[in-house]
Design a protein around this motif. Structure first.
Motif, PDB file in Angstrom:
ATOM      1  N   GLU A 106      59.563 -75.913 -59.736  1.00  0.00           N
ATOM      2  CA  GLU A 106      59.291 -75.304 -61.025  1.00  0.00           C
ATOM      3  C   GLU A 106      58.093 -74.338 -60.930  1.00  0.00           C
ATOM      4  O   GLU A 106      57.083 -74.696 -60.325  1.00  0.00           O
ATOM      5  CB  GLU A 106      59.005 -76.385 -62.074  1.00  0.00           C
ATOM      6  CG  GLU A 106      60.202 -77.192 -62.516  1.00  0.00           C
ATOM      7  CD  GLU A 106      60.616 -78.254 -61.521  1.00  0.00           C
ATOM      8  OE1 GLU A 106      59.800 -78.564 -60.628  1.00  0.00           O
ATOM      9  OE2 GLU A 106      61.737 -78.744 -61.603  1.00  0.00           O
ATOM     10  N   PRO A 107      58.245 -73.134 -61.532  1.00  0.00           N
ATOM     11  CA  PRO A 107      59.456 -72.615 -62.196  1.00  0.00           C
ATOM     12  C   PRO A 107      60.496 -72.094 -61.214  1.00  0.00           C
ATOM     13  O   PRO A 107      61.624 -71.810 -61.604  1.00  0.00           O
ATOM     14  CB  PRO A 107      58.910 -71.462 -63.037  1.00  0.00           C
ATOM     15  CG  PRO A 107      57.749 -70.966 -62.247  1.00  0.00           C
ATOM     16  CD  PRO A 107      57.124 -72.179 -61.614  1.00  0.00           C
ATOM     17  N   ARG A 108      60.127 -71.987 -59.914  1.00  0.00           N
ATOM     18  CA  ARG A 108      61.063 -71.555 -58.887  1.00  0.00           C
ATOM     19  C   ARG A 108      60.418 -71.811 -57.534  1.00  0.00           C
ATOM     20  O   ARG A 108      59.204 -71.981 -57.432  1.00  0.00           O
ATOM     21  CB  ARG A 108      61.389 -70.055 -59.016  1.00  0.00           C
ATOM     22  CG  ARG A 108      60.146 -69.175 -58.945  1.00  0.00           C
ATOM     23  CD  ARG A 108      60.348 -67.820 -59.554  1.00  0.00           C
ATOM     24  NE  ARG A 108      60.876 -66.854 -58.614  1.00  0.00           N
ATOM     25  CZ  ARG A 108      61.693 -65.858 -58.951  1.00  0.00           C
ATOM     26  NH1 ARG A 108      62.091 -65.730 -60.197  1.00  0.00           N
ATOM     27  NH2 ARG A 108      62.127 -64.990 -58.057  1.00  0.00           N
ATOM     28  N   GLY A 109      61.225 -71.851 -56.493  1.00  0.00           N
ATOM     29  CA  GLY A 109      60.675 -71.999 -55.163  1.00  0.00           C
ATOM     30  C   GLY A 109      59.988 -70.717 -54.725  1.00  0.00           C
ATOM     31  O   GLY A 109      60.443 -69.615 -55.057  1.00  0.00           O
ATOM     32  N   PRO A 110      58.890 -70.796 -53.995  1.00  0.00           N
ATOM     33  CA  PRO A 110      58.160 -69.582 -53.614  1.00  0.00           C
ATOM     34  C   PRO A 110      58.988 -68.601 -52.797  1.00  0.00           C
ATOM     35  O   PRO A 110      58.761 -67.395 -52.855  1.00  0.00           O
ATOM     36  CB  PRO A 110      56.957 -70.112 -52.819  1.00  0.00           C
ATOM     37  CG  PRO A 110      57.312 -71.507 -52.426  1.00  0.00           C
ATOM     38  CD  PRO A 110      58.213 -72.018 -53.498  1.00  0.00           C
ATOM     39  N   GLU A 111      59.978 -69.103 -52.034  1.00  0.00           N
ATOM     40  CA  GLU A 111      60.771 -68.178 -51.220  1.00  0.00           C
ATOM     41  C   GLU A 111      61.699 -67.313 -52.064  1.00  0.00           C
ATOM     42  O   GLU A 111      62.247 -66.322 -51.566  1.00  0.00           O
ATOM     43  CB  GLU A 111      61.558 -68.957 -50.154  1.00  0.00           C
ATOM     44  CG  GLU A 111      62.911 -69.458 -50.562  1.00  0.00           C
ATOM     45  CD  GLU A 111      62.876 -70.587 -51.581  1.00  0.00           C
ATOM     46  OE1 GLU A 111      63.901 -70.823 -52.259  1.00  0.00           O
ATOM     47  OE2 GLU A 111      61.824 -71.252 -51.707  1.00  0.00           O
ATOM     48  N   MET A 112      61.868 -67.644 -53.355  1.00  0.00           N
ATOM     49  CA  MET A 112      62.627 -66.758 -54.226  1.00  0.00           C
ATOM     50  C   MET A 112      61.859 -65.468 -54.506  1.00  0.00           C
ATOM     51  O   MET A 112      62.411 -64.502 -55.037  1.00  0.00           O
ATOM     52  CB  MET A 112      62.964 -67.464 -55.551  1.00  0.00           C
ATOM     53  CG  MET A 112      64.045 -68.517 -55.430  1.00  0.00           C
ATOM     54  SD  MET A 112      65.630 -67.817 -54.911  1.00  0.00           S
ATOM     55  CE  MET A 112      66.657 -69.296 -54.933  1.00  0.00           C
ATOM     56  N   ASN A 113      60.582 -65.438 -54.148  1.00  0.00           N
ATOM     57  CA  ASN A 113      59.769 -64.239 -54.298  1.00  0.00           C
ATOM     58  C   ASN A 113      59.724 -63.405 -53.018  1.00  0.00           C
ATOM     59  O   ASN A 113      58.887 -62.501 -52.906  1.00  0.00           O
ATOM     60  CB  ASN A 113      58.342 -64.606 -54.713  1.00  0.00           C
ATOM     61  CG  ASN A 113      58.256 -65.023 -56.171  1.00  0.00           C
ATOM     62  OD1 ASN A 113      59.161 -64.753 -56.951  1.00  0.00           O
ATOM     63  ND2 ASN A 113      57.176 -65.682 -56.542  1.00  0.00           N
ATOM     64  N   LEU A 114      60.585 -63.716 -52.054  1.00  0.00           N
ATOM     65  CA  LEU A 114      60.606 -62.922 -50.825  1.00  0.00           C
ATOM     66  C   LEU A 114      60.784 -61.446 -51.162  1.00  0.00           C
ATOM     67  O   LEU A 114      61.687 -61.056 -51.904  1.00  0.00           O
ATOM     68  CB  LEU A 114      61.732 -63.369 -49.901  1.00  0.00           C
ATOM     69  CG  LEU A 114      61.484 -64.628 -49.061  1.00  0.00           C
ATOM     70  CD1 LEU A 114      62.755 -64.993 -48.296  1.00  0.00           C
ATOM     71  CD2 LEU A 114      60.330 -64.422 -48.091  1.00  0.00           C
ATOM     72  N   ALA A 115      59.911 -60.627 -50.574  1.00  0.00           N
ATOM     73  CA  ALA A 115      59.922 -59.187 -50.793  1.00  0.00           C
ATOM     74  C   ALA A 115      60.147 -58.483 -49.464  1.00  0.00           C
ATOM     75  O   ALA A 115      59.993 -59.085 -48.397  1.00  0.00           O
ATOM     76  CB  ALA A 115      58.598 -58.746 -51.416  1.00  0.00           C
ATOM     77  N   PRO A 116      60.517 -57.201 -49.485  1.00  0.00           N
ATOM     78  CA  PRO A 116      60.743 -56.485 -48.227  1.00  0.00           C
ATOM     79  C   PRO A 116      59.591 -56.585 -47.241  1.00  0.00           C
ATOM     80  O   PRO A 116      59.818 -56.662 -46.027  1.00  0.00           O
ATOM     81  CB  PRO A 116      60.969 -55.042 -48.692  1.00  0.00           C
ATOM     82  CG  PRO A 116      61.568 -55.185 -50.062  1.00  0.00           C
ATOM     83  CD  PRO A 116      60.876 -56.377 -50.665  1.00  0.00           C
ATOM     84  N   ALA A 117      58.369 -56.620 -47.735  1.00  0.00           N
ATOM     85  CA  ALA A 117      57.207 -56.703 -46.843  1.00  0.00           C
ATOM     86  C   ALA A 117      57.145 -58.024 -46.092  1.00  0.00           C
ATOM     87  O   ALA A 117      56.455 -58.121 -45.063  1.00  0.00           O
ATOM     88  CB  ALA A 117      55.927 -56.501 -47.642  1.00  0.00           C
ATOM     89  N   ASP A 118      57.840 -59.045 -46.578  1.00  0.00           N
ATOM     90  CA  ASP A 118      57.842 -60.353 -45.910  1.00  0.00           C
ATOM     91  C   ASP A 118      58.777 -60.380 -44.708  1.00  0.00           C
ATOM     92  O   ASP A 118      58.685 -61.285 -43.865  1.00  0.00           O
ATOM     93  CB  ASP A 118      58.294 -61.447 -46.889  1.00  0.00           C
ATOM     94  CG  ASP A 118      57.321 -61.658 -48.034  1.00  0.00           C
ATOM     95  OD1 ASP A 118      56.107 -61.696 -47.767  1.00  0.00           O
ATOM     96  OD2 ASP A 118      57.778 -61.770 -49.184  1.00  0.00           O
ATOM     97  N   VAL A 119      59.698 -59.437 -44.625  1.00  0.00           N
ATOM     98  CA  VAL A 119      60.753 -59.468 -43.609  1.00  0.00           C
ATOM     99  C   VAL A 119      60.378 -58.552 -42.442  1.00  0.00           C
ATOM    100  O   VAL A 119      60.127 -57.362 -42.641  1.00  0.00           O
ATOM    101  CB  VAL A 119      62.099 -59.034 -44.202  1.00  0.00           C
ATOM    102  CG1 VAL A 119      63.206 -59.144 -43.154  1.00  0.00           C
ATOM    103  CG2 VAL A 119      62.449 -59.884 -45.425  1.00  0.00           C
ATOM    104  N   PRO A 120      60.353 -59.067 -41.218  1.00  0.00           N
ATOM    105  CA  PRO A 120      59.990 -58.235 -40.068  1.00  0.00           C
ATOM    106  C   PRO A 120      61.096 -57.266 -39.696  1.00  0.00           C
ATOM    107  O   PRO A 120      62.272 -57.479 -39.996  1.00  0.00           O
ATOM    108  CB  PRO A 120      59.761 -59.262 -38.961  1.00  0.00           C
ATOM    109  CG  PRO A 120      60.677 -60.395 -39.317  1.00  0.00           C
ATOM    110  CD  PRO A 120      60.643 -60.471 -40.821  1.00  0.00           C
TER     111      PRO A 120
END
Length: 309
Positions: A106-120
């Motif tokens: 709650e209110p959501r899992g932190p990985e639902m906030n994955l953004a392009p900058a997080d991805v190598p």
């Protein structure tokens, strides 16, 4: 291999066959399907990393340390969400064959906030990219992962685990609408009959495989529980029977299957060999408690197969 998706701290009851209200003690372990797949693949001797998010808390620190120090999984792409806490999942071994999970997101899992900058950048070229249907439940994760899949342009091996988690969605129909575009960008799709029905509108394994192949997937894998596993390519298909095991906890079996599947793809094995070894990996973990800690070694898979021969 690189897995993109959720991670959690899973809390396993030390008393089996009772509801959560009766559990007295828990043991913690790393959980979250794509992360478990990365752990399983690393246990089989492959280089593995995971793209996810944790909270700025002790559970997040635990996940980072366990991934690197205990499981040999590259944790450099585990970012910290500035607001949300690390996700938790409580398991009740009641029944042990299909134990329910109680998510604390709650209110959501932190990985639902994955953004392009997080991805190598390596996500576009890594030999195996693994992601899951739950990635598309919310933004910005949905758009972020879809863009990664588009950049890969169906490069082998782009694996989509259909992975339906009811609590992440408003309805099965909503899930199907958002998972469907990812199928068009995958080379391998894997799911059980329920997940296939949600994704392509068919629970019958052969019909589901046909529909996945029609969407351009080169390998469709439909898990059928006690009826085994169907693996289909445009040229051939094979059904591999299940491996009998006394189930202790059914939770990690699918992720062990996934890690072995990724290992088989990297090894260039034929679909029947891939699924046979993956079946053995899943059976081993079904006979153990916990997910990440239970993942088998290559020697254990070999032994299981030898015993079944």
């Amino acid at each position: 291999m690189l897995a993109i998706g959720r991670v959690s701290v899973d809390l396993y009851p030390q008393q089996s066959g009772v509801p959560l209200s009766k559990v007295q003690t828990f043991a913690k372990s790393i959980g979250g399907s794509p992360t478990n797949v990365a752990v399983a693949c690393a246990r089989l001797g492959r280089r593995a990393a995971v793209v996810t998010r944790v909270g700025d808390d002790g559970f997040g620190e635990y996940i980072r340390a366990e991934l690197a120090e205990k499981f040999g999984v590259d944790n450099r792409y585990v970012s910290t969400d500035p607001v949300l806490r690390t996700a938790l999942a409580f398991c009740a071994l009641d029944p042990p064959t299909d134990p329910p999970l109680l998510f604390y997101r709650e209110p959501r899992g932190p990985e639902m906030n994955l953004a392009p900058a997080d991805v190598p950048d390596i996500a576009a070229t890594v030999p195996v990219l693994w992601t899951a249907g739950s990635r598309f439940a919310q933004e910005p994760s949905r758009s972020t992962v879809l863009e990664v899949l588009k950049q890969r342009n169906r490069r082998p091996h782009t694996v989509l685990d259909l992975d339906y988690r009811p609590s992440f969605w408003d309805s099965p129909r909503q899930a199907g609408q958002h998972i469907a575009p990812a199928i068009e960008l995958a080379t391998v799709a894997v799911g059980n009959r329920t997940e296939c029905e949600i994704a392509v509108g068919a629970a019958d394994p052969h019909t589901a495989a046909d529909r996945l192949l029609e969407r351009g997937v080169s390998l469709a894998i439909v898990k059928q529980g006690s009826d085994g596993v169907l693996a289909a390519t445009p040229e051939h298909r094979v059904e591999v029977p299940p491996m009998p095991v006394a189930t202790v906890c059914g939770l990690g079996a699918g992720d062990a299957f996934g890690g072995s599947l990724a290992d088989g793809l990297l090894a260039g094995l034929a679909p029947v060999e891939i699924v046979t070894r993956a079946n053995a990996a899943g059976a081993i973990v079904a006979g153990r408690l916990a997910c990440s800690d239970a993942m088998p070694t290559p020697e254990e898979i070999d032994q299981m197969l030898a015993e079944q021969a």
